[in-house]
Design a protein around this motif. Structure first.
Motif, short mmCIF file in Angstrom:
data_model
loop_
_atom_site.label_atom_id
_atom_site.label_comp_id
_atom_site.label_asym_id
_atom_site.label_seq_id
_atom_site.Cartn_x
_atom_site.Cartn_y
_atom_site.Cartn_z
N GLY A 42 55.90 -89.77 -9.44
CA GLY A 42 55.23 -88.49 -9.25
C GLY A 42 54.41 -88.45 -7.98
N THR A 43 53.64 -87.39 -7.84
CA THR A 43 52.76 -87.24 -6.70
C THR A 43 51.37 -87.69 -7.11
OG1 THR A 43 54.03 -85.37 -5.89
CG2 THR A 43 51.80 -85.60 -5.05
N PRO A 44 50.82 -88.69 -6.44
CA PRO A 44 49.49 -89.15 -6.83
C PRO A 44 48.42 -88.12 -6.47
CG PRO A 44 50.20 -90.27 -4.84
CD PRO A 44 51.36 -89.43 -5.31
N THR A 45 47.43 -87.98 -7.33
CA THR A 45 46.33 -87.08 -7.02
C THR A 45 45.37 -87.74 -6.04
OG1 THR A 45 45.16 -87.83 -8.98
CG2 THR A 45 46.44 -85.81 -9.18
N THR A 46 45.27 -89.06 -6.12
CA THR A 46 44.45 -89.82 -5.19
C THR A 46 45.20 -91.09 -4.81
OG1 THR A 46 43.32 -91.04 -6.94
CG2 THR A 46 42.27 -89.01 -6.16
N ILE A 47 44.89 -91.58 -3.63
CA ILE A 47 45.42 -92.87 -3.20
C ILE A 47 44.43 -93.47 -2.22
CG2 ILE A 47 46.84 -91.90 -1.34
CD1 ILE A 47 48.89 -94.16 -2.02
N ARG A 48 44.16 -94.74 -2.38
CA ARG A 48 43.23 -95.42 -1.48
C ARG A 48 43.88 -95.56 -0.12
NH1 ARG A 48 41.61 -100.81 -3.57
NH2 ARG A 48 40.38 -100.70 -1.68
N LEU A 49 43.07 -95.38 0.91
CA LEU A 49 43.59 -95.48 2.27
C LEU A 49 44.11 -96.88 2.57
CD1 LEU A 49 41.01 -93.33 4.24
CD2 LEU A 49 43.30 -92.70 3.50
N ASP A 50 43.46 -97.90 2.02
CA ASP A 50 43.93 -99.27 2.22
C ASP A 50 45.32 -99.45 1.61
OD1 ASP A 50 41.52 -99.84 3.43
OD2 ASP A 50 40.65 -100.75 1.63
N ASP A 51 45.52 -98.88 0.42
CA ASP A 51 46.84 -98.95 -0.23
C ASP A 51 47.89 -98.21 0.58
OD1 ASP A 51 45.40 -100.25 -2.16
OD2 ASP A 51 45.64 -98.70 -3.70
N LEU A 52 47.53 -97.03 1.08
CA LEU A 52 48.45 -96.24 1.89
C LEU A 52 48.82 -96.99 3.17
CD1 LEU A 52 49.91 -93.52 2.19
CD2 LEU A 52 47.87 -92.66 3.34
N ASP A 53 47.87 -97.70 3.73
CA ASP A 53 48.13 -98.49 4.94
C ASP A 53 49.16 -99.58 4.68
OD1 ASP A 53 47.75 -99.05 7.64
OD2 ASP A 53 46.14 -100.48 7.24
N VAL A 54 49.05 -100.26 3.54
CA VAL A 54 50.01 -101.32 3.20
C VAL A 54 51.38 -100.73 2.90
CG1 VAL A 54 50.55 -103.18 1.57
CG2 VAL A 54 48.20 -102.87 2.38
N ILE A 55 51.42 -99.61 2.19
CA ILE A 55 52.70 -98.95 1.89
C ILE A 55 53.40 -98.56 3.19
CG2 ILE A 55 53.76 -96.90 0.88
CD1 ILE A 55 51.55 -97.04 -1.30
N CYS A 56 52.63 -97.99 4.12
CA CYS A 56 53.21 -97.60 5.41
C CYS A 56 53.68 -98.82 6.20
CB CYS A 56 52.19 -96.81 6.23
SG CYS A 56 51.90 -95.16 5.60
N SER A 57 52.97 -99.92 6.07
CA SER A 57 53.37 -101.14 6.76
C SER A 57 54.69 -101.67 6.20
CB SER A 57 52.28 -102.20 6.61
OG SER A 57 52.68 -103.41 7.15
N VAL A 58 54.81 -101.67 4.88
CA VAL A 58 56.04 -102.16 4.24
C VAL A 58 57.23 -101.27 4.59
CG1 VAL A 58 57.18 -102.44 1.99
CG2 VAL A 58 54.90 -103.39 2.36
N LEU A 59 57.00 -99.96 4.60
CA LEU A 59 58.10 -99.03 4.88
C LEU A 59 58.25 -98.72 6.37
CD1 LEU A 59 57.61 -96.51 1.94
CD2 LEU A 59 59.24 -98.40 2.11
N ASP A 60 57.38 -99.31 7.20
CA ASP A 60 57.41 -99.11 8.65
C ASP A 60 57.44 -97.62 8.99
OD1 ASP A 60 57.43 -99.91 11.32
OD2 ASP A 60 59.61 -99.80 11.42
N CYS A 61 56.40 -96.91 8.50
CA CYS A 61 56.33 -95.46 8.73
C CYS A 61 54.88 -95.03 8.90
CB CYS A 61 56.97 -94.70 7.58
SG CYS A 61 56.08 -94.84 6.02
N ASP A 62 54.69 -93.78 9.22
CA ASP A 62 53.36 -93.17 9.31
C ASP A 62 53.04 -92.52 7.98
OD1 ASP A 62 54.26 -91.96 12.55
OD2 ASP A 62 53.11 -93.75 12.07
N PRO A 63 51.75 -92.24 7.72
CA PRO A 63 51.41 -91.49 6.50
C PRO A 63 52.07 -90.11 6.46
CG PRO A 63 49.46 -92.53 7.39
CD PRO A 63 50.55 -92.74 8.39
N THR A 64 52.34 -89.54 7.63
CA THR A 64 52.98 -88.22 7.66
C THR A 64 54.41 -88.27 7.12
OG1 THR A 64 53.61 -88.57 9.96
CG2 THR A 64 51.57 -87.35 9.55
#
Length: 108
Positions: A42-64
């Motif tokens: 689903g779509t998270p209502t909240t996400i920690r920026l640190d977690d988002l940073d690691v997800i983007c690192s793993v997927l080699d992408c930007d938050p956008t």
């Protein structure tokens, strides 16, 4: 906003949430199975920026790439907000300052 985690993961050959969870753990982010399921399905209502940073690192992408704007949904909501704003502007309230002792005295 639309959450695009599954599509970005699929572009990197990650088809299961357990595989994504393993890759996040290898990158230093330990996520519980329940939280990973919520992020995956689903779509998270909240996400920690640190977690988002690691997800983007793993997927080699930007938050956008993970958070996709949906301007049509915003435009659909706009008329309701404008009507509410015009309704509140019709009733003007005059606020006058209070001088003197605005608080009560403390007990003796």
């Amino acid at each position: 906003m639309r959450w695009n985690l599954r599509m970005k993961a699929a572009e990197h050959g990650i088809w299961k949430s357990t595989d994504m969870r393993r890759q996040l753990a290898a990158a230093g982010l330990e996520i519980s199975a329940g939280k990973m399921s919520a992020l995956w399905t689903g779509t998270p209502t909240t996400i920690r920026l640190d977690d988002l940073d690691v997800i983007c690192s793993v997927l080699d992408c930007d938050p956008t790439a993970l958070l996709i704007r949906e301007p049509d949904k915003v435009a659909a909501r706009r008329p309701e907000q404008q009507q509410a704003a015009s309704a509140t502007s019709d009733t003007s309230v005059v606020v006058t300052p209070r001088f003197g002792r605005p608080r009560s005295e403390p007990p003796l």
